[in-house]
Motif scaffolding. Sequence first.
Motif, PDB file in Angstrom:
ATOM      1  N   UNK A   2       0.834  -1.196   0.000  1.00 34.44           N
ATOM      2  CA  UNK A   2       0.000   0.000   0.000  1.00 34.44           C
ATOM      3  C   UNK A   2       0.869   1.246   0.000  1.00 34.44           C
ATOM      4  N   UNK A   3       0.444   2.259  -0.723  1.00 33.77           N
ATOM      5  CA  UNK A   3       1.049   3.586  -0.611  1.00 33.77           C
ATOM      6  C   UNK A   3       0.176   4.430   0.305  1.00 33.77           C
ATOM      7  N   UNK A   4       0.724   5.530   0.789  1.00 29.91           N
ATOM      8  CA  UNK A   4       0.010   6.366   1.753  1.00 29.91           C
ATOM      9  C   UNK A   4       0.169   7.836   1.415  1.00 29.91           C
ATOM     10  N   UNK A   5      -0.880   8.597   1.688  1.00 33.97           N
ATOM     11  CA  UNK A   5      -0.795  10.064   1.675  1.00 33.97           C
ATOM     12  C   UNK A   5      -0.911  10.522   3.123  1.00 33.97           C
ATOM     13  N   UNK A   6       0.085  11.230   3.593  1.00 28.61           N
ATOM     14  CA  UNK A   6       0.110  11.719   4.971  1.00 28.61           C
ATOM     15  C   UNK A   6       0.008  13.236   4.948  1.00 28.61           C
ATOM     16  N   UNK A   7      -0.913  13.755   5.722  1.00 29.07           N
ATOM     17  CA  UNK A   7      -1.211  15.188   5.699  1.00 29.07           C
ATOM     18  C   UNK A   7      -0.323  15.966   6.658  1.00 29.07           C
ATOM     19  N   UNK A   8       0.184  17.097   6.171  1.00 28.13           N
ATOM     20  CA  UNK A   8       0.881  18.078   7.001  1.00 28.13           C
ATOM     21  C   UNK A   8      -0.096  19.218   7.253  1.00 28.13           C
ATOM     22  N   UNK A   9      -0.304  19.562   8.506  1.00 29.72           N
ATOM     23  CA  UNK A   9      -1.252  20.620   8.829  1.00 29.72           C
ATOM     24  C   UNK A   9      -0.869  21.966   8.232  1.00 29.72           C
ATOM     25  N   UNK A  10      -1.860  22.703   7.736  1.00 32.39           N
ATOM     26  CA  UNK A  10      -1.565  23.980   7.081  1.00 32.39           C
ATOM     27  C   UNK A  10      -0.982  25.010   8.038  1.00 32.39           C
ATOM     28  N   UNK A  11      -1.175  24.813   9.346  1.00 27.37           N
ATOM     29  CA  UNK A  11      -0.623  25.753  10.322  1.00 27.37           C
ATOM     30  C   UNK A  11       0.806  25.436  10.722  1.00 27.37           C
ATOM     31  N   UNK A  12       1.297  24.272  10.287  1.00 25.37           N
ATOM     32  CA  UNK A  12       2.682  23.894  10.618  1.00 25.37           C
ATOM     33  C   UNK A  12       3.397  23.381   9.369  1.00 25.37           C
ATOM     34  N   UNK A  13       3.491  24.183   8.312  1.00 21.11           N
ATOM     35  CA  UNK A  13       4.137  23.717   7.079  1.00 21.11           C
ATOM     36  C   UNK A  13       5.617  23.401   7.263  1.00 21.11           C
ATOM     37  N   UNK A  14       6.233  24.012   8.297  1.00 25.45           N
ATOM     38  CA  UNK A  14       7.654  23.773   8.531  1.00 25.45           C
ATOM     39  C   UNK A  14       7.938  22.369   9.046  1.00 25.45           C
ATOM     40  N   UNK A  15       6.892  21.635   9.417  1.00 23.85           N
ATOM     41  CA  UNK A  15       7.105  20.295   9.955  1.00 23.85           C
ATOM     42  C   UNK A  15       7.739  19.355   8.940  1.00 23.85           C
ATOM     43  N   UNK A  16       7.493  19.569   7.646  1.00 20.96           N
ATOM     44  CA  UNK A  16       8.146  18.697   6.680  1.00 20.96           C
ATOM     45  C   UNK A  16       9.657  18.887   6.726  1.00 20.96           C
ATOM     46  N   UNK A  17      10.148  20.107   6.815  1.00 19.19           N
ATOM     47  CA  UNK A  17      11.589  20.338   6.892  1.00 19.19           C
ATOM     48  C   UNK A  17      12.209  19.646   8.094  1.00 19.19           C
ATOM     49  N   UNK A  43       3.533   9.703   0.672  1.00 20.96           N
ATOM     50  CA  UNK A  43       3.559  10.987  -0.026  1.00 20.96           C
ATOM     51  C   UNK A  43       2.992  12.036   0.924  1.00 20.96           C
ATOM     52  N   UNK A  44       3.832  12.979   1.311  1.00 20.06           N
ATOM     53  CA  UNK A  44       3.396  14.020   2.239  1.00 20.06           C
ATOM     54  C   UNK A  44       2.647  15.110   1.474  1.00 20.06           C
ATOM     55  N   UNK A  45       1.495  15.471   2.023  1.00 19.40           N
ATOM     56  CA  UNK A  45       0.589  16.442   1.409  1.00 19.40           C
ATOM     57  C   UNK A  45       0.406  17.609   2.374  1.00 19.40           C
ATOM     58  N   UNK A  46       0.718  18.819   1.914  1.00 19.15           N
ATOM     59  CA  UNK A  46       0.521  20.013   2.735  1.00 19.15           C
ATOM     60  C   UNK A  46      -0.850  20.584   2.426  1.00 19.15           C
ATOM     61  N   UNK A  47      -1.686  20.687   3.439  1.00 20.51           N
ATOM     62  CA  UNK A  47      -3.047  21.194   3.258  1.00 20.51           C
ATOM     63  C   UNK A  47      -3.026  22.548   2.570  1.00 20.51           C
ATOM     64  N   UNK A  48      -3.836  22.678   1.530  1.00 20.58           N
ATOM     65  CA  UNK A  48      -3.955  23.934   0.812  1.00 20.58           C
ATOM     66  C   UNK A  48      -2.867  24.179  -0.204  1.00 20.58           C
ATOM     67  N   UNK A  49      -1.883  23.278  -0.299  1.00 16.07           N
ATOM     68  CA  UNK A  49      -0.756  23.490  -1.217  1.00 16.07           C
ATOM     69  C   UNK A  49      -0.578  22.325  -2.180  1.00 16.07           C
ATOM     70  N   UNK A  50      -0.456  21.113  -1.641  1.00 12.06           N
ATOM     71  CA  UNK A  50      -0.244  19.940  -2.481  1.00 12.06           C
ATOM     72  C   UNK A  50       0.892  19.091  -1.954  1.00 12.06           C
ATOM     73  N   UNK A  51       1.395  18.221  -2.810  1.00 11.20           N
ATOM     74  CA  UNK A  51       2.426  17.287  -2.388  1.00 11.20           C
ATOM     75  C   UNK A  51       3.740  17.989  -2.096  1.00 11.20           C
ATOM     76  N   UNK A  52       4.439  17.465  -1.093  1.00  6.64           N
ATOM     77  CA  UNK A  52       5.714  18.029  -0.664  1.00  6.64           C
ATOM     78  C   UNK A  52       6.877  17.061  -0.835  1.00  6.64           C
ATOM     79  N   UNK A  53       6.624  15.770  -0.615  1.00  9.20           N
ATOM     80  CA  UNK A  53       7.735  14.824  -0.658  1.00  9.20           C
ATOM     81  C   UNK A  53       7.234  13.396  -0.825  1.00  9.20           C
ATOM     82  N   UNK A  54       8.127  12.580  -1.353  1.00 13.17           N
ATOM     83  CA  UNK A  54       7.904  11.151  -1.511  1.00 13.17           C
ATOM     84  C   UNK A  54       8.985  10.436  -0.704  1.00 13.17           C
ATOM     85  N   UNK A  55       8.572   9.610   0.255  1.00 12.01           N
ATOM     86  CA  UNK A  55       9.526   8.893   1.099  1.00 12.01           C
ATOM     87  C   UNK A  55       9.176   7.416   1.120  1.00 12.01           C
ATOM     88  N   UNK A  56      10.090   6.608   1.652  1.00 10.74           N
ATOM     89  CA  UNK A  56       9.823   5.177   1.826  1.00 10.74           C
ATOM     90  C   UNK A  56      10.064   4.815   3.288  1.00 10.74           C
TER      91      UNK A  56
END
Length: 283
Positions: A2-17, A43-56
């Motif tokens: 299975x692949x996954x889409x994981x959401x990053x909250x729009x109020x904490x976009x810096x969390x991906x970094x 696949x990390x998804x930033x709310x209101x923006x779109x995809x940010x990264x692909x990880x394994x």
Amino acid sequence: MTSWIVKIGKNTPEHWGFARDDQFWDVREPGSFKKIRPGEDVFFWLSGTGFQSWVRTTSSLYPIGIHARTAHWVDRDTGGYTHRFEFEVISDDVTDPATWSKLQDAAGRNYAPPAPANPVDEPSAEAFLRTRFGRGSDRTFESAGLPISYRYGDDLRERAKSEIVLRKGQSKFRDSLLAAYGSTCAVTGSTVTAVLEAAHIDRYYGEHTNHVTNGLLLRSDIHTLFDLRQFTIADDMTILLAPWLRDSEYAYLHGCTIRMPSDTHLRLNREALARHRESCDWA
């Protein structure tokens, strides 16, 4: 898988970094996350923006223990995080942030709005996700030479989206370890050079960490176990296996003494080893 889409909250976009540098993702409630398994694409998804990264993923979801490595989230002390999974970055070179409706069109079905973790099983949808990214992460790091001494320091990597460091690109670091260890794995004694890799004790935080005393020459499978905190090294230089490996094919390594460079100036940095032990929840 299975692949996954994981959401990053729009109020904490810096969390991906922060997650990219930490190489793990913390969650408050296990929920669907508990179904994530090693080797699956996220696949990390930033709310209101779109995809940010692909990880394994390199681990399943597990409880955050009291000795776990400290996360760098801005709300790490108040966020109520209870569980964690680890990963390696495949690419954060986003060629198309896409939209949720495009994903649904590619899959030929409706998806619920991004939950904290959305499973994606349709081959067409998985293909759509992968083609949103370039492969900038595959570009290797070009070392300009080794530092004269090892010091623990801040992360000096440039955070450009296409610059993700891969260990096989660090040829000078590997060459220095091959010389120091006589082209012999420090754990298994293997002398098959093709499978020997340069392992960092402290994670790679810039070129100053490419120093022999912050490295081990390890067979590729042993390197993976070391990076995944499946074993560590005691202060007396003996190997400590995670409990679940002590009945595996690696059981014979538990308690063995690692090989050391004959040159005492090239031997392991004990402070770095202590940090590695502290990052193993089970140790």
